[in-house]
Write an enzyme that holds these catalytic residues in place. Structure first.
Site, mmCIF file in Angstrom:
data_model
loop_
_atom_site.group_PDB
_atom_site.id
_atom_site.type_symbol
_atom_site.label_atom_id
_atom_site.label_comp_id
_atom_site.label_asym_id
_atom_site.label_seq_id
_atom_site.Cartn_x
_atom_site.Cartn_y
_atom_site.Cartn_z
ATOM 1 N N GLY A 1 -38.046 -82.716 59.923
ATOM 2 C CA GLY A 1 -38.971 -81.680 59.471
ATOM 3 C C GLY A 1 -38.348 -80.735 58.463
ATOM 4 O O GLY A 1 -37.161 -80.829 58.123
ATOM 5 N N ALA A 2 -39.156 -79.776 58.006
ATOM 6 C CA ALA A 2 -38.727 -78.872 56.938
ATOM 7 C C ALA A 2 -37.554 -77.991 57.360
ATOM 8 O O ALA A 2 -36.545 -77.905 56.655
ATOM 9 C CB ALA A 2 -39.910 -78.014 56.490
ATOM 10 N N ASN B 1 -51.321 -66.240 53.871
ATOM 11 C CA ASN B 1 -51.015 -65.192 54.857
ATOM 12 C C ASN B 1 -51.501 -63.811 54.435
ATOM 13 O O ASN B 1 -51.967 -63.026 55.262
ATOM 14 C CB ASN B 1 -49.506 -65.137 55.120
ATOM 15 C CG ASN B 1 -48.998 -66.361 55.847
ATOM 16 O OD1 ASN B 1 -49.754 -67.282 56.152
ATOM 17 N ND2 ASN B 1 -47.705 -66.386 56.128
ATOM 18 N N GLY C 1 -35.451 -78.277 59.979
ATOM 19 C CA GLY C 1 -34.268 -79.068 60.299
ATOM 20 C C GLY C 1 -33.560 -79.560 59.052
ATOM 21 O O GLY C 1 -32.327 -79.521 58.948
ATOM 22 N N LYS D 1 -42.262 -62.792 67.995
ATOM 23 C CA LYS D 1 -42.661 -63.836 67.040
ATOM 24 C C LYS D 1 -44.014 -64.419 67.443
ATOM 25 O O LYS D 1 -44.863 -64.710 66.593
ATOM 26 C CB LYS D 1 -41.588 -64.935 67.023
ATOM 27 C CG LYS D 1 -41.886 -66.128 66.096
ATOM 28 C CD LYS D 1 -41.557 -65.810 64.664
ATOM 29 C CE LYS D 1 -41.765 -67.013 63.736
ATOM 30 N NZ LYS D 1 -40.696 -68.007 63.832
ATOM 31 N N GLU E 1 -50.111 -76.422 66.697
ATOM 32 C CA GLU E 1 -49.357 -75.821 67.797
ATOM 33 C C GLU E 1 -50.172 -74.759 68.534
ATOM 34 O O GLU E 1 -49.604 -73.866 69.158
ATOM 35 C CB GLU E 1 -48.072 -75.193 67.247
ATOM 36 C CG GLU E 1 -47.107 -76.195 66.642
ATOM 37 C CD GLU E 1 -45.945 -75.520 65.947
ATOM 38 O OE1 GLU E 1 -44.852 -75.453 66.536
ATOM 39 O OE2 GLU E 1 -46.121 -75.063 64.803
ATOM 40 N N ASN F 1 -51.415 -67.544 62.318
ATOM 41 C CA ASN F 1 -51.626 -68.988 62.320
ATOM 42 C C ASN F 1 -53.095 -69.390 62.477
ATOM 43 O O ASN F 1 -53.631 -70.114 61.637
ATOM 44 C CB ASN F 1 -50.738 -69.654 63.378
ATOM 45 C CG ASN F 1 -49.357 -69.966 62.842
ATOM 46 O OD1 ASN F 1 -49.157 -70.967 62.177
ATOM 47 N ND2 ASN F 1 -48.397 -69.107 63.132
#
Length: 312
Positions: free
Chosen positions: A10-11, A214, A13, A196, A278, A204
Site C-alpha cells: 500500500g501507499a 477535505n 507501507g 485520530k 474502513e 472520511n
C-alpha cells in the site's frame, strides 16, 4: 539496528520503504500482490527513490527485527495469521492503520504480552498506477505517533523510560524514526488513536458521501453533521475513561480538514475505486462501543448505513 519488514504494498507501507531506502535503514517488503508493488517513490522536491525488489513470502524473523502492518483493519487478521508461524522469535510487531479494532485482533492472535506497538501517522501518500507500473507519491509531510499498549501500567512516560523497561520496543521505535521521521513516543497511545478516530469519523464518511476534498468539510452546510458526530464521539470516548471536550474535538477536525484541504480522504478513494471501505473500523467502531454502553449515536449509525449503501 534491526531490519524493517513491511507487510503489503500500500501507499504508506511503500512510503516507509522508500524513506528507509533513502535513509540507509535495512528493509524488506512483503506485498500481497507482487505485480502491484510500487517500484519507486516520488518526493515533493521532485526526487525519485527506487525500491528494492519485494519478497514473495514470509520468513522467520529475528527478535531484533520490526514487522510493520500498514494495512486496513479488515485486512489485519488474515495478514497476522499468515505471519504467525514465522514469529517464533517474537520480533516487534507494529500496527499502523486508520480506525480502531486492530489491537483487539492482534491480542487475540498474539496474546496480551506480545512485544507490540500501535501507531498512527499523518504522513500523506498516494499509490499511482502508470504505464511503467505502480509508484508511490509523497503528498504530505506529517509525523507518526507510537506507543506500547501491552506494557504494564503505569505506562512509561518517556522513550527513555520505555528503553529501561522494554529495550526491544524502544529500539524498534528508533528504527522507525531512522526510516521515516519524526516518530514520537506517546505514553497514552490510545488517547492519540481516539483523537485520530474523531477526525476520521467526520472527514472520511462526509468526503466519501459527497465526493469532495477535505477542505469542503469546513463549509457551513456540514456544520450540523460535524457537530453531531463530534458530540456522539465525545460521549462514547468519555464513557471509556478518556477525557475529550466536544468543542475542542470539533475545532481539531476543522483544523485538520483545512490543513489537508487539497487531499482526498482514504475513504473517498476507496469508494472512487470500488474498494471496501474502513467504515466499520471508524464510525462503525464508535457505534459498536456506544452499543456496549447503551449510548444512542444516530448520526454515526446513519453514516455507516449510507457509506455501506454506496457499494450497492
Amino acid at each position: 539496528m534491526g531490519k524493517l519488514n513491511i507487510v503489503g504494498g500500500g501507499a504508506i507501507g511503500s512510503l516507509i520503504a522508500a524513506s528507509a531506502q533513502k535513509n540507509g535503514v535495512p528493509y524488506d517488503c512483503y506485498p500481497r500482490d507482487m505485480k502491484t508493488m510500487p517500484s519507486c517513490a516520488h518526493w515533493q522536491n521532485g526526487q525519485t527513490t527506487a525500491l528494492k525488489p519485494a519478497k514473495p513470502s514470509p520468513i522467520v524473523l529475528p527478535k531484533s527485527d520490526v514487522l510493520i502492518f500498514p494495512l486496513k483493519v479488515y485486512q489485519l487478521k488474515a495478514a497476522l495469521m499468515q505471519w504467525l508461524p514465522y514469529l517464533t522469535q517474537q520480533p516487534t510487531v507494529v500496527l499502523l492503520h486508520n480506525g480502531m479494532g486492530g489491537l483487539e485482533v492482534a491480542r487475540d492472535l498474539l496474546g496480551g504480552d506480545y512485544p507490540l506497538l500501535l501507531a498512527t501517522t499523518s504522513h500523506g501518500a498516494l499509490k499511482v498506477s502508470t504505464s511503467n507500473g505502480f509508484h508511490v507519491k509523497y503528498t504530505g509531510v506529517g509525523a507518526t505517533q507510537i506507543g506500547a499498549p501491552n506494557v504494564n501500567k503505569p505506562s512509561p512516560q518517556t522513550l527513555t523510560d520505555l528503553s529501561q523497561i522494554v529495550p526491544q520496543l524502544a529500539s524498534a521505535i528508533a528504527t522507525l524514526d531512522n526510516a521515516l521521521p519524526p516518530v514520537q513516543y506517546q505514553s497514552n497511545i490510545l488517547k492519540a488513536l481516539w483523537t485520530k478516530l474523531s477526525v476520521n469519523a467526520v472527514i472520511n464518511p462526509l468526503t466519501a458521501l459527497h465526493n469532495i476534498q477535505n477542505k469542503h468539510i469546513a463549509k457551513p452546510e456540514f456544520e450540523q453533521s460535524r457537530i453531531a458526530i463530534c458530540d456522539e464521539f465525545t460521549q462514547v470516548a468519555n464513557a471509556y475513561g478518556l477525557d475529550f471536550d466536544a468543542l475542542s474535538v470539533h475545532e481539531n477536525v476543522l483544523s485538520v480538514a483545512k490543513a489537508t484541504g487539497e487531499n482526498y480522504s482514504s475513504m473517498h478513494q476507496d469508494v472512487a475505486h470500488g474498494r471496501q471501505t474502513e467504515i466499520d473500523a471508524i464510525n462503525g467502531y464508535i457505534v459498536d462501543m456506544a452499543t456496549k454502553k447503551g449510548i444512542p449515536v444516530p448520526e454515526n449509525t446513519l453514516l455507516v448505513e449510507r457509506v455501506k449503501a454506496l457499494k450497492l
